[in-house]
Design an enzyme around this catalytic site. Sequence first.
Site, mmCIF file in Angstrom:
data_model
loop_
_atom_site.group_PDB
_atom_site.id
_atom_site.type_symbol
_atom_site.label_atom_id
_atom_site.label_comp_id
_atom_site.label_asym_id
_atom_site.label_seq_id
_atom_site.Cartn_x
_atom_site.Cartn_y
_atom_site.Cartn_z
ATOM 1 N N LYS A 64 0.828 -1.205 0.000
ATOM 2 C CA LYS A 64 0.000 0.000 0.000
ATOM 3 C C LYS A 64 0.864 1.259 0.000
ATOM 4 O O LYS A 64 0.560 2.236 -0.709
ATOM 5 C CB LYS A 64 -0.949 -0.018 1.204
ATOM 6 C CG LYS A 64 -2.017 -1.104 1.093
ATOM 7 C CD LYS A 64 -2.740 -1.377 2.399
ATOM 8 C CE LYS A 64 -3.733 -2.522 2.241
ATOM 9 N NZ LYS A 64 -4.395 -2.911 3.490
ATOM 10 N N GLN A 108 -4.682 -1.409 9.572
ATOM 11 C CA GLN A 108 -4.472 -2.724 8.978
ATOM 12 C C GLN A 108 -4.989 -3.818 9.915
ATOM 13 O O GLN A 108 -4.637 -3.859 11.088
ATOM 14 C CB GLN A 108 -2.980 -2.940 8.689
ATOM 15 C CG GLN A 108 -2.663 -4.259 8.011
ATOM 16 C CD GLN A 108 -3.278 -4.367 6.630
ATOM 17 O OE1 GLN A 108 -3.208 -3.433 5.839
ATOM 18 N NE2 GLN A 108 -3.894 -5.506 6.342
ATOM 19 N N ASP A 131 -11.397 2.724 4.064
ATOM 20 C CA ASP A 131 -11.768 1.307 3.939
ATOM 21 C C ASP A 131 -13.275 1.143 3.741
ATOM 22 O O ASP A 131 -13.740 0.084 3.321
ATOM 23 C CB ASP A 131 -11.335 0.523 5.186
ATOM 24 C CG ASP A 131 -10.021 -0.215 4.983
ATOM 25 O OD1 ASP A 131 -9.705 -0.547 3.815
ATOM 26 O OD2 ASP A 131 -9.308 -0.458 5.970
#
Length: 298
Positions: A64, A108, A131
């Site tokens: 990422k 994460q 997200d």
Amino acid sequence: MARGPSCSGVEIAVHIINGRAKAAQIEEVTHTRVEALKLRGVEPALAVILAGDDPASQVYVRRKIASCARTGIRSIEYRLAASAGEEEVLDLVDRLNRDGAIHGILVQLPLPPVISANRVMDAIRPDKDVDGFHPVNVGRLSTGGRGLVPCTPLGIMKLLDGLITDYRGLDAVVIGKSNIVGKPVAMLLLEREATVTITHIETRDLPAIVRRADIVVAAAGAPGLVRGDWVKPGAVVIDVGITRVDASDGRTRLIGDCRIDEMDHARAVTPVPGGVGPMTIACLLANTLTAAERAADG
């Protein structure tokens, strides 16, 4: 492109959907828009929080961060020890929420067992929740509102949009009922006017339900669950599952939820790896850019 006989004996060309190529296209568009936003004095920024030492999580975070660099998005990584407590993570999220230079916040997963993932996700401001997991964004998705869409479902729809121009009346079967993939992708398909059936591995007579689908999205996390004779000729199959298994040579390999090698009669299929996975990261960056643009526009 592969060719094989359909169940009716008619030869069908099977399109292998290249998720890496599509993700690269999305990143290119994102980069262009990022540069345009910088000309307005706004530098899109993504904060990534990694708690613990899970090896897979470390790999995902590195990917990422590298993708941010390619698109011109500034990334700031926060590494917390495995011993970090829930309040430490929540304090960091609160600080990032209040930082006007941060447009997206990514925590994460998985988090250490002592930390409630739900509590942490709920603490992220909805407009920075790249997200798309915050209850506000989930609610906006379910009502067709202007929220940030979960990255994997968004990536799936971008792949499908490259093949399907009119979803009206198509039968779509989603295998898997998770909040991360199954439920949101079902809502996105409904928005396109598809007729959607949500199933899971406990669904009775699952093969018969899948056989009537024009679109199959397999996100059950069950390696090799969907066999070729479950899929009707001409169907589009999106394989979201990814599981690492032991191979006969002593190494490991990644396999999906679908036996793609048995689906020569399908219209199109996604490989594992190289299908949905790259799209998830590309859509994360696109969401970060969207959040920055909305912040700039007030």
